[in-house]
Scaffold this active site. Structure first.
Site, short mmCIF file in Angstrom:
data_model
loop_
_atom_site.label_atom_id
_atom_site.label_comp_id
_atom_site.label_asym_id
_atom_site.label_seq_id
_atom_site.Cartn_x
_atom_site.Cartn_y
_atom_site.Cartn_z
N SER A 283 2.01 -0.69 -0.74
CA SER A 283 0.75 0.23 -0.22
C SER A 283 0.48 1.09 0.11
CB SER A 283 -0.58 -1.14 0.70
OG SER A 283 0.09 -0.81 1.93
N LYS A 284 -0.17 2.17 0.75
CA LYS A 284 -0.18 3.46 2.35
C LYS A 284 0.21 2.67 2.89
CE LYS A 284 -5.00 4.86 2.20
NZ LYS A 284 -5.81 5.68 1.91
#
Ligand code: GLU
Length: 499
Positions: free
Chosen positions: A254-255
């Site tokens: 995930s960012k």
């Protein structure tokens, strides 16, 4: 019966930065099709009108091209099954929905949002609609639609029994129909949902193998039922394992934790062939065990059955190691010169940076020092310069965390948008703008004075900015898990809920 030509596709939604997961899927789809004389399609799934942008589509195409991937059919190259942008295919979807309605395989649902919300509240998030409108008489449904009452169209899911389908990597999968909702196919604005458009397009475009991320596995029963309603042959389903963060729980990439934008890897000086090679190693290995391989090697050797499901970790250290091998082993001095020219000394970058630097240049020799943060991945962080005046390191880390969260939500990463965002953030945190910007200067450039902040941030791009801010938070000692929760509440109170 003649064998159908193999056809695969990648179908990104243009709703944000071009994601490494898209490149990962594109690579496996490409390599599989090309190894079998097949076609590979790029389709843009922009049915979410509110979130899709032309800019994001452009960035996706550009990033995949930068990686060296090519498609036989797509919005930019055309092809016999176009258009390749779902927003241009709405007539096709509507016509298919009429077929489903006429055959009694779908129905109009007139339930209001309030009713659906109440239902959801009562039944828990998982089970959705109670199928009230499934029993409406055909003539009443027709009459209400003609009277202009808004409606969606839902598909009929069997009321009993189970759905059985095969995933190439997982074998037979069974799911009780009772746990599957009567999925909305056509929204009240006349736009299709993902499920409808995806199945129709895969069929009409002749896709034989649906190779995509594991997160879509749960949607397969709905898709299977749609294929059956239409009387179409189903493709082979192959759900690739999700990419994982390199953390103890191997959480989904995930960012929040890692840069996930292809643009970041380009900016940070990774070579396209190294990044593709690295993505090829996610769940797959060359038969000879060699870790360094080309796309052509993959085309010649990929068998989908060999993909392993143990969550592949997107390990930045490994990527860096591989990238270094490419730089050392694949380029002589002249080659490296060309590479650097394309990466750093290119006019586009110069044109963006020069206006910021020129007013600060006393001698041309200042160029290197002033612009170094634009040509770096991480910057050295002087911990003593980070804390906000009047606050300690702990609170500064928390404030930077709030800023990172705000930036995660921020789509428009232009200087004016960032200006407005940070002004508002400072105001809500009862800080002077200068107080808030000071640690950002340090975190992003490694020093207290730099080129104008908002313009510089826009040039660095969202992923690089957030990566440097996350590092600064670490240097300040991080934010404890307990404080994270409280901070999350503070965020919601000040800025609203995060996605
Ligand atoms: N538009 C979907 C996505 O962006 C595609 C999923 C699929 O390949 O079916 O993930």
């Amino acid at each position: 019966m003649s064998e159908k030509q193999i056809c695969t596709r990648v179908a990104p939604s243009p709703t944000g930065d071009p994601h490494v997961g898209t490149a990962y899927q594109a690579l496996f789809n490409y390599a599989f099709a090309k190894g079998r004389g097949g076609r590979f399609i790029l389709r843009i799934e922009d049915t979410d009108q509110a979130r899709s942008t032309a800019e994001s589509e452009q960035a996706i195409l550009e990033s995949l091209h930068w990686l060296g991937l090519q498609w036989d059919e797509g919005p930019d190259v055309g092809g016999p099954h176009g258009p390749y942008r779902q927003s241009e295919r709405t007539e096709i979807y509507r016509e298919h929905v009429h077929r489903l309605l006429a055959a009694g395989n779908a129905y109009r649902c007139f339930c209001t949002r309030e009713r659906l919300d109440t239902l959801r509240g009562r039944q828990g998030a998982d089970t959705g609609y109670d199928r009230l409108c499934r029993n409406l008489a055909a003539d009443e449904s027709q009459r209400r639609a003609e009277a202009g009452e808004p409606f969606v169209v839902r598909m009929k899911i069997p009321l009993a029994g189970e759905c059985v389908f095969t995933d190439l990597l997982r074998g037979e999968i069974r799911k009780d129909w009772a746990s599957v909702d009567d999925q909305v196919l056509l929204k009240s604005d006349g736009f299709p949902t993902y499920h409808l458009a995806n199945v129709i397009d895969d069929h009409l475009m002749g896709v034989t193998h649906v190779i995509r991320g594991e997160e879509w596995l749960n949607s397969v029963p709905k898709h299977v039922q749609l294929y059956d309603h239409f009387g179409w042959q189903k493709p082979v389903f192959c759900h690739l394992p999700l990419l994982r963060n390199n953390d103890p729980n191997k959480t989904k990439l995930s960012k929040r934790k890692n840069p996930t934008s292809i643009r970041y890897y380009r900016r940070a000086g990774y070579l396209p062939e190294a990044l593709l090679n690295f993505l090829g190693m996610m769940g797959w290995l060359m038969p000879n065990g060699e870790e360094k391989f080309t796309v052509a090697d993959m085309v010649a050797n990929l068998k989908l059955e060999d993909i392993s499901l143990g969550g592949p970790v997107f390990d930045q250290d490994k990527l860096r190691w591989l990238n270094a091998r490419y730089i050392r082993e694949n380029y002589n001095a002249a080659g490296l010169c060309g590479l650097l020219e394309a990466w750093a000394l290119n006019r586009e970058m110069y044109q963006r940076i020069i206006p910021l630097v020129q007013p600060r240049l006393e001698r041309l020799a200042d160029w290197g020092h002033l612009t170094a943060p634009f040509f770096a991945d991480e910057v050295p962080l002087p911990a003593e310069d980070l804390p906000i005046k009047g606050l300690d390191g702990v609170r500064t880390a928390e404030i930077l965390q709030l800023v990172v969260w705000r930036l995660e939500q921020q789509r428009d990463f232009t200087a004016p948008a960032l200006d407005a965002l940070l002004r508002e953030t400072a105001e809500k945190l009862a800080l002077k703008l200068r107080q808030l910007l000071a640690p950002l200067f340090v975190a992003l450039s490694g020093r207290t004075a730099w080129t104008p902040l908002f313009d510089s941030m826009a040039i660095l791009g969202s992923d690089l900015v957030r990566m440097r801010l996350r590092r600064a938070i670490e240097v300040l000692g991080g934010v404890s898990a307990k404080r994270q929760k409280e901070l999350d509440k503070e965020y919601t109170r000040l800025f609203g809920r995060r996605d």
